[in-house]
Design an enzyme around this catalytic site. Structure first.
Site, PDB file in Angstrom:
ATOM      1  N   ARG A  59       7.657  -0.944  -1.486  1.00  0.00           N
ATOM      2  CA  ARG A  59       8.345  -2.228  -1.684  1.00  0.00           C
ATOM      3  C   ARG A  59       9.563  -2.002  -2.549  1.00  0.00           C
ATOM      4  O   ARG A  59       9.479  -1.361  -3.595  1.00  0.00           O
ATOM      5  CB  ARG A  59       7.445  -3.213  -2.445  1.00  0.00           C
ATOM      6  CG  ARG A  59       6.226  -3.597  -1.755  1.00  0.00           C
ATOM      7  CD  ARG A  59       5.621  -4.830  -2.393  1.00  0.00           C
ATOM      8  NE  ARG A  59       5.327  -4.726  -3.820  1.00  0.00           N
ATOM      9  CZ  ARG A  59       4.801  -5.698  -4.526  1.00  0.00           C
ATOM     10  NH1 ARG A  59       4.538  -6.867  -3.955  1.00  0.00           N
ATOM     11  NH2 ARG A  59       4.531  -5.554  -5.796  1.00  0.00           N
ATOM     12  N   THR A  86      13.731  -6.870  -4.260  1.00  0.00           N
ATOM     13  CA  THR A  86      13.583  -7.843  -3.159  1.00  0.00           C
ATOM     14  C   THR A  86      12.126  -8.009  -2.727  1.00  0.00           C
ATOM     15  O   THR A  86      11.789  -8.966  -2.033  1.00  0.00           O
ATOM     16  CB  THR A  86      14.386  -7.387  -1.927  1.00  0.00           C
ATOM     17  OG1 THR A  86      13.791  -6.161  -1.457  1.00  0.00           O
ATOM     18  CG2 THR A  86      15.846  -7.135  -2.262  1.00  0.00           C
ATOM     19  N   ASP A  97      -1.406  -1.583 -10.577  1.00  0.00           N
ATOM     20  CA  ASP A  97      -0.747  -0.831  -9.506  1.00  0.00           C
ATOM     21  C   ASP A  97      -1.742   0.163  -8.898  1.00  0.00           C
ATOM     22  O   ASP A  97      -2.144   1.138  -9.540  1.00  0.00           O
ATOM     23  CB  ASP A  97       0.477  -0.096 -10.075  1.00  0.00           C
ATOM     24  CG  ASP A  97       1.317   0.509  -8.964  1.00  0.00           C
ATOM     25  OD1 ASP A  97       0.763   1.298  -8.170  1.00  0.00           O
ATOM     26  OD2 ASP A  97       2.508   0.186  -8.873  1.00  0.00           O
ATOM     27  N   ASP A 150      -0.508   3.890  -8.759  1.00  0.00           N
ATOM     28  CA  ASP A 150      -0.470   4.524 -10.081  1.00  0.00           C
ATOM     29  C   ASP A 150      -1.876   4.782 -10.616  1.00  0.00           C
ATOM     30  O   ASP A 150      -2.150   5.823 -11.208  1.00  0.00           O
ATOM     31  CB  ASP A 150       0.297   3.637 -11.078  1.00  0.00           C
ATOM     32  CG  ASP A 150       1.805   3.707 -10.861  1.00  0.00           C
ATOM     33  OD1 ASP A 150       2.262   4.612 -10.137  1.00  0.00           O
ATOM     34  OD2 ASP A 150       2.520   2.844 -11.404  1.00  0.00           O
TER      35      ASP A 150
HETATM   36  C1  PRP Z   1       1.842  -1.321  -2.855  1.00  0.00           C
HETATM   37  C2  PRP Z   1       0.577  -1.441  -2.033  1.00  0.00           C
HETATM   38  C3  PRP Z   1       1.071  -1.985  -0.742  1.00  0.00           C
HETATM   39  C4  PRP Z   1       2.193  -2.881  -1.172  1.00  0.00           C
HETATM   40  C5  PRP Z   1       1.701  -4.282  -1.133  1.00  0.00           C
HETATM   41  O1  PRP Z   1       2.568  -0.203  -2.511  1.00  0.00           O
HETATM   42  O2  PRP Z   1      -0.108  -0.238  -1.894  1.00  0.00           O
HETATM   43  O3  PRP Z   1       1.536  -0.993   0.155  1.00  0.00           O
HETATM   44  O4  PRP Z   1       2.526  -2.512  -2.521  1.00  0.00           O
HETATM   45  O5  PRP Z   1       2.720  -5.154  -1.415  1.00  0.00           O
HETATM   46  P1  PRP Z   1       3.282  -6.207  -0.359  1.00  0.00           P
HETATM   47  O6  PRP Z   1       2.096  -6.862   0.255  1.00  0.00           O
HETATM   48  O7  PRP Z   1       4.073  -7.133  -1.236  1.00  0.00           O
HETATM   49  O8  PRP Z   1       4.125  -5.476   0.620  1.00  0.00           O
HETATM   50  P2  PRP Z   1       3.881   0.241  -3.335  1.00  0.00           P
HETATM   51  O9  PRP Z   1       5.107  -0.351  -2.769  1.00  0.00           O
HETATM   52  O10 PRP Z   1       3.638  -0.001  -4.794  1.00  0.00           O
HETATM   53  O11 PRP Z   1       3.960   1.786  -3.031  1.00  0.00           O
HETATM   54  P3  PRP Z   1       2.963   2.959  -3.473  1.00  0.00           P
HETATM   55  O12 PRP Z   1       1.679   2.760  -2.726  1.00  0.00           O
HETATM   56  O13 PRP Z   1       3.706   4.179  -3.031  1.00  0.00           O
HETATM   57  O14 PRP Z   1       2.759   2.906  -4.957  1.00  0.00           O
HETATM   58  N1  URA Z   2       0.872  -3.353  -5.242  1.00  0.00           N
HETATM   59  C1  URA Z   2      -0.053  -3.006  -6.161  1.00  0.00           C
HETATM   60  O1  URA Z   2      -0.381  -1.819  -6.307  1.00  0.00           O
HETATM   61  N2  URA Z   2      -0.580  -3.973  -6.922  1.00  0.00           N
HETATM   62  C2  URA Z   2      -0.254  -5.263  -6.778  1.00  0.00           C
HETATM   63  O2  URA Z   2      -0.806  -6.110  -7.508  1.00  0.00           O
HETATM   64  C3  URA Z   2       0.710  -5.609  -5.821  1.00  0.00           C
HETATM   65  C4  URA Z   2       1.261  -4.636  -5.043  1.00  0.00           C
END
Ligand code: PRP
Ligand code: URA
Length: 208
Positions: free
Chosen positions: A103, A107, A199, A202
């Protein structure tokens, strides 16, 4: 008709509570993600297509069944990765197709950065794996990729969903079943699920 299934299985609820806990370390967090995912997949696959077969036991012939659907597990990188192992152990012939989406922090729109799907779909049913359904943008974009690839049957398996994410995914794709362990209260002003678990990427990978 679309199914939105929120599990009330006691094992899932017990493990989810530990997953949310701020004191759960990355090793335990990964174990919990693996276990919850396997339990969610068990519930989500109750309608897999099977074919009758016969089998010979040491005592004679019996009627049985074998799976009749080629399954693809589609983790959304990164956080979906931890959901693969527990499910793959139960269905070792599944193919695993990675989709990289993150994400944009400002935005909150999904940005695709990795996709090595072949031109022709090689599986009949795809299970999209991602623990967090926040705005729903990443999940909805992944469904679009899989539909464009030509997959006929798609289900979304997540751990925590926000009402906003569930509405987005079900409005964009009313043909996709959604399986979750919990629906939380809301998103905060930076798009995180509250109370959520923080997260998910993380916490699995010890980053952040
Ligand atoms: C997180 C999560 C989803 C997304 C959800 O990923 O694992 O893929 O956010 O958010 P949304 O429903 O608003 O799209 P992130 O973008 O943090 O990437 P990562 O898994 O690489 O940490
Ligand atoms: N992605 C995450 O990892 N946690 C949240 O709460 C939302 C998006």
């Amino acid at each position: 008709m679309q199914k939105i299934h929120v599990s009330n299985h006691p094992l899932i609820q017990h493990k989810l509570t530990k997953l949310r806990d701020i004191n759960t370390n990355p090793k335990k967090f990964r174990e919990l993600i693996k276990e919850i995912s396997a339990l969610l997949a068990y519930e989500a696959t109750s309608d897999l297509l099977i074919t009758p077969v016969s089998v010979t036991s040491p005592m004679g012939s019996a009627k049985g069944f074998e799976l009749n659907e080629k399954i693809g597990l589609v983790p959304i990188l990164r956080a979906g990765l931890g959901m693969v192992e527990g499910i793959w152990e139960m269905m070792p012939t599944a193919e695993v197709w990675h989709i990289g989406i993150y994400r944009d922090e400002k935005t909150l729109k999904p940005i695709e950065y990795y996709n090595k799907l072949p031109i022709e779909p090689s599986v009949g049913l795809c299970l999209i794996l991602d623990p967090m359904l926040a705005t729903g943008g990443s999940a909805s974009a992944t469904v679009c990729v899989l539909k464009k690839w030509g997959v006929k049957r798609i289900k979304y398996l997540g751990i925590i969903g926000a009402p906003e994410g569930i509405s987005c995914l079900s409005n964009d794709h009313p043909d996709i079943d959604i399986h979750l362990a919990a629906v939380d209260d809301r998103l905060n002003d930076i798009g995180y699920i509250v109370p959520g678990l923080g997260d998910a990427g993380d916490r699995q990978f010890g980053t952040g």
